[in-house]
Design a protein around this motif. Structure first.
Motif, PDB file in Angstrom:
ATOM      1  N   GLN A   1       3.703  50.596  18.965  1.00  0.00           N
ATOM      2  CA  GLN A   1       3.237  49.787  20.087  1.00  0.00           C
ATOM      3  C   GLN A   1       3.855  48.387  20.056  1.00  0.00           C
ATOM      4  O   GLN A   1       3.962  47.729  21.091  1.00  0.00           O
ATOM      5  N   SER A   2       4.287  47.944  18.879  1.00  0.00           N
ATOM      6  CA  SER A   2       4.835  46.593  18.757  1.00  0.00           C
ATOM      7  C   SER A   2       6.157  46.406  19.486  1.00  0.00           C
ATOM      8  O   SER A   2       6.560  45.274  19.775  1.00  0.00           O
ATOM      9  N   CYS A   3       6.847  47.504  19.801  1.00  0.00           N
ATOM     10  CA  CYS A   3       8.134  47.367  20.488  1.00  0.00           C
ATOM     11  C   CYS A   3       7.995  47.589  21.996  1.00  0.00           C
ATOM     12  O   CYS A   3       8.988  47.709  22.701  1.00  0.00           O
ATOM     13  N   VAL A   4       6.751  47.643  22.475  1.00  0.00           N
ATOM     14  CA  VAL A   4       6.486  47.893  23.892  1.00  0.00           C
ATOM     15  C   VAL A   4       5.883  46.640  24.513  1.00  0.00           C
ATOM     16  O   VAL A   4       4.960  46.045  23.961  1.00  0.00           O
TER      17      VAL A   4
ATOM     18  N   ASP B   1      -0.812  64.516  15.749  1.00  0.00           N
ATOM     19  CA  ASP B   1      -2.220  64.877  15.888  1.00  0.00           C
ATOM     20  C   ASP B   1      -2.880  63.833  16.787  1.00  0.00           C
ATOM     21  O   ASP B   1      -2.988  62.665  16.417  1.00  0.00           O
ATOM     22  N   MET B   2      -3.298  64.283  17.951  1.00  0.00           N
ATOM     23  CA  MET B   2      -3.906  63.383  18.922  1.00  0.00           C
ATOM     24  C   MET B   2      -5.319  63.849  19.225  1.00  0.00           C
ATOM     25  O   MET B   2      -5.760  64.906  18.765  1.00  0.00           O
ATOM     26  N   GLN B   3      -6.016  63.060  20.004  1.00  0.00           N
ATOM     27  CA  GLN B   3      -7.353  63.451  20.417  1.00  0.00           C
ATOM     28  C   GLN B   3      -7.660  62.876  21.788  1.00  0.00           C
ATOM     29  O   GLN B   3      -7.144  61.827  22.166  1.00  0.00           O
ATOM     30  N   SER B   4      -8.441  63.614  22.528  1.00  0.00           N
ATOM     31  CA  SER B   4      -8.917  63.158  23.835  1.00  0.00           C
ATOM     32  C   SER B   4     -10.399  62.852  23.718  1.00  0.00           C
ATOM     33  O   SER B   4     -11.147  63.592  23.073  1.00  0.00           O
TER      34      SER B   4
ATOM     35  N   GLN C   1      -4.191  58.504  25.603  1.00  0.00           N
ATOM     36  CA  GLN C   1      -4.876  58.474  24.317  1.00  0.00           C
ATOM     37  C   GLN C   1      -3.896  58.013  23.241  1.00  0.00           C
ATOM     38  O   GLN C   1      -2.782  58.521  23.142  1.00  0.00           O
ATOM     39  N   ASP C   2      -4.300  57.033  22.455  1.00  0.00           N
ATOM     40  CA  ASP C   2      -3.446  56.562  21.367  1.00  0.00           C
ATOM     41  C   ASP C   2      -4.312  56.173  20.184  1.00  0.00           C
ATOM     42  O   ASP C   2      -5.538  56.068  20.287  1.00  0.00           O
ATOM     43  N   ASP C   3      -3.645  55.936  19.045  1.00  0.00           N
ATOM     44  CA  ASP C   3      -4.374  55.606  17.820  1.00  0.00           C
ATOM     45  C   ASP C   3      -4.442  54.117  17.554  1.00  0.00           C
ATOM     46  O   ASP C   3      -4.886  53.686  16.487  1.00  0.00           O
ATOM     47  N   GLY C   4      -3.986  53.292  18.476  1.00  0.00           N
ATOM     48  CA  GLY C   4      -4.015  51.843  18.288  1.00  0.00           C
ATOM     49  C   GLY C   4      -2.762  51.283  17.639  1.00  0.00           C
ATOM     50  O   GLY C   4      -2.546  50.072  17.641  1.00  0.00           O
ATOM     51  N   ASN C   5      -1.900  52.143  17.106  1.00  0.00           N
ATOM     52  CA  ASN C   5      -0.674  51.689  16.455  1.00  0.00           C
ATOM     53  C   ASN C   5       0.584  52.229  17.136  1.00  0.00           C
ATOM     54  O   ASN C   5       1.610  51.543  17.159  1.00  0.00           O
TER      55      ASN C   5
END
Length: 384
Positions: free
Chosen positions: A291-294, A42-45, A322-326
């Protein structure tokens, strides 16, 4: 209890060392590796937006004059036809009285000419006067009636000019700012205020040309209900619907403007306000990674993928903006079945050979190492 708290603190220290930055020392060059899978996300723009009333009417006087009355206050709800301002109208009242007097004079002239004409008809019937005298009398009567009509038109014009001194609201809505004070000289070039119909609001936002083409192909009705994030970060209680799309591309920005409507029963939304439109969307068969592995270098994103020879490769990936911060949704660079390192990436180099272990085994080793640490080791770990 103190031992338990110290153990927890050490465990947190070890886990933080094993994140995107460093990693605990296990020996045997072991790193946690996981396999890429797909799932629905579930994403959002989000898009910056400007809020406007469905109808924003600038209120301007039609005549020049001094403000003598301001009958409203900022933010007040008004109805159509309500008097908002009054301008000095002594001159216009005098013009109305003068025009009324002219009408009265013209009416008397009509009455006199009518009597003369009727009398002339009787005399003409009795052969006392000729056709010429009768026609002259009739012409005088018709001229008097024309002068009366002209005087009545002048009176109507004077009354209209007088009415312009009473500035009324053309529609129902909410009063905006009041830039002029009582006694100010205003004219048609001055905006006295704005009346906004805020029973429902239009929210303007822009999307890229590519997104606009996709929306045109699918149709605006395919869009789900949208949300509005207000300036304070809160989400507006009522959902909106995208109803309009501009047919022109802004050459300066390369974007297309869209309009979403929102009901405004509590009158929380104000015309001229700012916010953020949120369009939810579902990404099916998405590749989602922490995101921690990037790692990021010069605005490019990389992960360490694992080859069949247990050597890692520094691999560039592309992600959804677009991302959720995690987590990131990977759009290019990884496919289902690939393997990538999840922790300790700053200790790796391109082409380095590692011993892959599962993330669960990795966490288990962290816990075992924490239990085996001496008091000196604990103090040293806490100082790091």
């Amino acid at each position: 209890m103190k031992k338990l708290m110290m153990f927890a603190a050490v465990a947190v220290t070890l886990v933080s060392c094993g994140g995107g930055g460093g990693r605990p020392t296990f020996g045997d060059n072991e790193y946690p590796v996981t396999t890429v899978g797909t799932s629905s996300a579930d994403m959002q723009s989000t898009y910056p937006a400007m809020i406007k009333g469905v109808q924003d009417v600038e209120i301007r006087p039609k005549v020049q004059g001094f403000l003598t009355q301001i009958n409203v206050r900022e933010g007040q709800s008004v109805g159509a036809g309500q008097i908002l301002f009054v301008l000095d109208n002594e001159t216009y009242q005098a013009q109305v009285r003068q025009a009324q007097a002219a009408v009265n004079t013209a009416q008397q002239q009509v009455n006199t000419a009518q009597l003369t004409y009727e009398n002339s008809k009787m005399l003409h019937e009795n052969k006392v006067i000729g056709d010429y005298e009768l026609q002259t009398s009739q012409n005088t009567y018709e001229s008097a009636k024309a002068q009366l009509a002209q005087a009545q038109a002048a009176l109507a014009s004077a009354r209209e000019q007088l009415s312009f001194c009473y500035v009324k609201s053309p529609a129902s809505g909410v009063v905006g700012t009041l830039p002029f004070k009582k006694g100010a000289l205003v004219s048609a070039s001055n905006t006295l205020t704005t009346v906004s119909n805020i029973s429902s609001m239009e929210v303007y936002f822009s999307v890229t040309e590519k997104d606009a083409m996709a929306l045109s192909a699918a149709g605006l009705e395919s869009l789900p209900p949208v949300k509005l994030q207000l300036a304070d970060g809160s989400i507006y209680a009522h959902e909106g619907k995208v109803v309009k799309m501009s047919g022109v591309i802004d050459q300066a920005t390369g974007t297309v403007q869209l309009i979403a409507t929102f009901t405004n029963p509590e009158k929380l939304l104000k015309s001229g306000g700012a916010g953020t439109i949120i369009i939810p969307r579902v990404a099916s068969s998405a590749i989602i990674i922490p995101q921690s592995c990037v790692s990021e270098v010069q605005n490019k994103k990389f992960v360490y993928t694992l080859g069949k020879d247990n050597k890692v490769k520094y691999t560039e990936i592309k992600v959804d903006p677009q991302d959720d911060g995690n987590s990131f949704i990977v759009t290019d660079g990884l496919k289902a079945g690939d393997k990538y390192v999840t922790n300790g990436i700053t200790k790796l180099n391109d082409g380095m050979e590692i011993v892959p272990i599962t993330p669960e085994r990795y966490q288990q080793k962290i816990d075992e190492q924490a239990k085996a640490m001496s008091a000196g080791d604990i103090v040293g770990a806490m100082k790091k």
